[in-house]
Each structure stands twice: as structure tokens, then as C-alpha cells.
Write a protein that holds these residues in place. Structure first.
Motif, PDB file in Angstrom:
ATOM      1  N   GLY A  10       0.601  -1.221   0.175  1.00  0.00           N
ATOM      2  CA  GLY A  10       0.015  -0.036  -0.381  1.00  0.00           C
ATOM      3  C   GLY A  10       1.148   1.044   0.394  1.00  0.00           C
ATOM      4  N   GLY A 108      -3.548  -5.835   2.246  1.00  0.00           N
ATOM      5  CA  GLY A 108      -3.779  -4.713   1.950  1.00  0.00           C
ATOM      6  C   GLY A 108      -5.226  -4.818   1.519  1.00  0.00           C
ATOM      7  N   GLY A 275      -2.732  -3.513   9.036  1.00  0.00           N
ATOM      8  CA  GLY A 275      -3.270  -2.101   7.421  1.00  0.00           C
ATOM      9  C   GLY A 275      -4.886  -2.589   7.343  1.00  0.00           C
ATOM     10  N   ASP A 276      -5.023  -2.142   5.722  1.00  0.00           N
ATOM     11  CA  ASP A 276      -6.239  -2.696   5.713  1.00  0.00           C
ATOM     12  C   ASP A 276      -6.966  -3.623   5.096  1.00  0.00           C
ATOM     13  OD1 ASP A 276      -6.105  -0.142   4.386  1.00  0.00           O
ATOM     14  OD2 ASP A 276      -6.136  -0.354   2.812  1.00  0.00           O
ATOM     15  N   SER A 292      -9.215   1.493   6.943  1.00  0.00           N
ATOM     16  CA  SER A 292      -8.486   2.234   4.994  1.00  0.00           C
ATOM     17  C   SER A 292      -7.398   3.518   5.209  1.00  0.00           C
ATOM     18  CB  SER A 292      -9.428   1.733   4.360  1.00  0.00           C
ATOM     19  OG  SER A 292     -10.992   2.734   4.673  1.00  0.00           O
TER      20      SER A 292
END
Length: 439
Positions: A10, A108, A275-276, A292
């Protein structure tokens, strides 16, 4: 060896945070970074500015090879196809085997597919990665027509990027205004007006039904109301989905993302996620949430690295804080904003003010806009959310006040008065509250 598997990278900043966190404790263990992005480490948020031509592609790579060499980690360009938890091993590209002691999954999220007939045609594009941006620029031609579908920040970035490339842009809005679940009516209209001034054609209550084409290439779209619009490109941004394909076969605990505790640890004690893709347990609310945003991803990556290296560190979710640009207007979104269902929450908004621009020691991100606007979401004793458009002098103080749950009881009634000097009141309160916190 700490082998960190990162697929669909990302941002290079997130990578650096994870590796630096480990290296701050452990100077000698082997670290391996795995990614299938052929471009390596770059700043994903910078893609919007690359699309408009404000940034050259080289500017997306703020770290040099020497910078990464100092962190002493190995980089493998490949796709992890299997995680063999029992063997503490990864299979890369279906053949290479790599063992690990600790593993971080930070794969991600990707753009939610556009699920309409014809979405597979050439000319239908998204903005997930650098190659996507290069593909858009390659096909963008002055005088050609593009259609943008989506209601959030990325859709707006696509709109402005294509317009800056000289394309005629039709922006489809499903409702009667832009980003209605975050912005209020006035804020939406400010953005829409600026887009129209840039030459963007806004189509309200317009929903895509079908993309039509010939010989594998799109040439027009049909809307649900029956209208047909000729177009050379459809650019979409209708949401994102965590990349869960890799982890589904490995029997990790999943919900909307990979479920992790406050230490970013999965149901496997040797595997972490950040992370995402990570759905992180928040001990303050008792809920597991997906996030996000840029800063939470960095903070999660750093916390995960520390925990992998043996330093027990809880990740505590801070108040959401997002700085973006909406139709050329710098906008900061902090905490709880949007519609909300809390009857005890009151929203107030005011326009321009002079005093708050002179706030001492405040960070001013940008000045000189024709629009300066601030909206506060006020609870019983605290400011719980804010949107600052244009002049950013108060965005940092508001972030600190919201994160610190500053008790605004002393000025709450004043804030709610008709035609109150909202920004001036916040500026004066901040100076007093800051001193109390320091003491």
C-alpha cells in the motif's frame, strides 16, 4: 528470522514503519519483505497527484535503495500463494519455499469490482496501484470523454485527474449530492460548485446499468433511467475490499478482515496482520474494526513490528484523522462526522473568521482559499468530530482536543448560540486547554 509477507504494497511508509519497529529492538535477525508489486515501494496516496500531473512518477519514491539498505532487510518480488501454518512456511509463486518464525500479513485492500455488464471491456479503469495510474494516463486523451462512477475521495481524484488531462468528464452521483454520508449539504455543494467551475458535468441520481462496446473496447454507457452516453473511458471507485484470498485457505479467524487482537496478533500466535486487511480489536469500544486510513495503517505496522520482536505493545485506535483534497480544497476530517445516529450529538457549522488564522504556534497547511468552513459535532461535554475546509489553522488543535476528549462544557452554550464566532471560540479555548494539559 522475521519474515514479513507484504503483498500488494500500500505504501512504502508503512513498510518502513514495520521494519524500523523491529530494528529498534532487534538489530541482527533476518527480515524478508515479500511483494508482488513490480514497482516496489512507493507512496500510494501520491497517485492522485501523479494522475493530475502535479507529481512526476519519480517523486512517488521518496526512499532510495540506500535508505532501505540501512534497515538491513531482504526484498523478494513475488506472490505468496500459500501459507503453511503447521510448517511455518510460505510458498511463493507456487514453487519457492520460505520458512519463518514470525509472519506479518499486510496485503492491503483492492478496489471493489464494478459489477455491471461490460465492466470487463477495455477502457474500464480503476486506481489501485501505480500501473493503474500509468494505464489511465496512457488512455486519457484531450477532447475525449470519460465517465466517473463512485461517491468518495478516490472517485473525486479520478475526476480531477482526468479533467486535468483535458478529458470531458461526466461524474455520476447516485444521489442528489456528493458524499452525503460524510459531508453535509453545504459542504457537498461547495465541492460540486468547484467541480462545475473546472468543467466537470455532474449527473445527479444517475446509476450505471450497462457498459457497451465493440470489438472488446467500450464506447458508451446506459444508465438505469434509460439514458445513453457516449464515452471513451469509465473510471470507477465504488469502495474497497480487504484482500483475503491468501488467508482463507490457511484457516485464520476472519470476519470482514483478518481478526486480530489489540497486539495485531491473529488466532495463530506467530502470525500478525496490519493495515487495510486487519480487523483490529479496539479495547476502548469492545468492537473489532476495519480501518483504511493512512495513519492507522502506519501505527498498526509499527505496533505489529514491536510485538513481533518481543516487545508487548497494544495498538489503541486514535480518533480518525484524514487530510484530503476535495475539488482543490484542502479538507480535514476528524473523529465522528457524517449522519450518525446519536441523538445527543449536535452539528454546528460556521463560515470564515479572521482570528483563528492568527492562532499562535498552530500549523497552517494552506491559505488563500475562497472558501473557509468548519463544522463541529458536539456531544454532551466534548467535540467528537470536525470537518475543516480551506484554511487549516484549527485542524491540528481540533485533532488534539478530540483525541484528548477535551471537556468543552465551559464554552458549549456559546458554541451553540446563533451566529457564534465558532472558530474564535475554539481558538481561545485551545490556548487555555493546551496549557492545562501541559501542566
Amino acid at each position: 528470522a522475521y519474515e514479513i509477507g507484504v503483498r500488494l504494497v500500500g505504501s512504502e511508509m508503512c513498510i518502513r514503519d514495520r521494519v524500523e519497529a523491529i530494528r529498534s529492538i532487534d538489530k541482527i535477525s533476518e527480515i524478508v519483505m515479500i511483494s508482488d508489486d513490480p514497482n516496489g515501494f512507493y507512496s500510494k496516496p501520491g497517485l492522485a497527484y501523479y494522475l493530475t500531473g502535479e507529481l512526476h512518477d519519480k517523486a512517488l519514491f521518496p526512499r532510495t535503495k540506500d535508505d532501505y539498505k540501512k534497515l538491513n532487510f531482504n526484498y523478494v518480488n513475488g506472490r505468496v500463494t500459500h501459507i503453511l501454518r503447521a510448517d511455518h512456511a510460505l510458498i511463493i509463486d507456487g514453487k519457492m519455499r520460505l520458512t519463518y518464525n514470525k509472519l506479518l500479513i499486510a496485503v492491503g485492500a483492492r478496489a471493489t469490482p464494478l459489477e455491471v455488464p461490460g465492466s470487463e471491456l477495455d477502457g474500464v479503469v480503476k486506481l489501485d496501484h501505480l500501473n493503474d495510474a500509468k494505464n489511465i494516463i496512457k488512455h486519457a486523451r484531450k477532447g475525449k470523454t470519460a465517465i466517473v462512477v463512485g461517491g468518495g475521495i478516490t472517485a473525486l481524484e479520478l475526476t480531477e485527474g482526468l479533467r486535468s488531462r483535458g478529458m470531458n468528464v461526466n461524474y455520476l452521483l447516485r444521489g442528489d449530492r456528493y458524499w452525503s454520508n460524510v459531508l453535509d449539504q453545504h459542504e457537498s455543494k461547495v465541492v460540486e460548485h468547484r467541480l462545475q467551475e473546472e468543467g466537470v458535468n455532474l449527473l445527479y441520481n444517475a446509476e450505471l446499468q450497462e457498459i457497451m462496446g465493440r470489438n472488446g473496447r467500450m464506447n458508451s454507457v446506459r444508465l438505469q433511467d434509460g439514458r445513453t452516453i457516449r464515452s471513451d473511458m469509465v473510471a470507477y471507485a465504488v469502495g474497497i475490499r480487504p484482500c483475503l484470498e491468501l488467508v482463507k485457505q490457511a484457516n485464520f479467524a476472519l470476519d470482514r478482515g483478518i481478526l486480530v487482537d489489540e497486539h495485531l496478533q491473529t488466532n495463530d500466535p506467530d502470525v500478525f496482520a496490519a493495515g487495510d486487511v486487519a480487523q483490529v480489536y479496539d479495547p476502548l469500544t469492545g468492537h473489532s474494526v476495519l480501518d483504511s486510513l493512512w495513519n492507522p495503517a502506519r501505527e498498526q505496522g509499527s505496533a505489529a513490528g514491536l510485538n513481533m520482536a518481543g516487545r508487548k505493545t497494544a495498538y489503541l485506535k486514535s480518533a480518525p484523522f484524514n487530510v484530503t483534497r476535495l475539488a482543490g480544497l484542502t479538507t480535514t476530517i476528524i473523529g465522528t462526522v457524517g449522519r450518525g445516529n446519536d441523538k445527543d450529538m449536535i452539528g454546528i457549522a460556521r463560515g470564515d473568521s479572521e482570528t483563528w488564522r492568527e492562532l499562535p504556534e498552530a500549523i497552517v497547511a494552506q491559505n488563500g482559499f475562497d472558501v473557509n468552513h468548519m463544522r463541529l459535532l458536539i456531544g454532551e461535554k466534548n467535540v467528537v468530530g470536525a470537518i475543516v475546509m480551506g484554511d487549516q489553522t484549527l485542524s491540528w488543535p481540533l485533532q488534539k482536543m478530540i483525541a484528548g476528549k477535551a471537556d468543552i462544557s465551559s464554552i458549549r452554550d456559546n458554541l451553540l448560540e446563533p451566529n457564534a464566532a465558532l472558530a474564535d471560540l475554539i481558538a481561545q479555548f485551545w490556548l487555555i486547554w493546551r496549557e492545562k494539559v501541559a501542566l
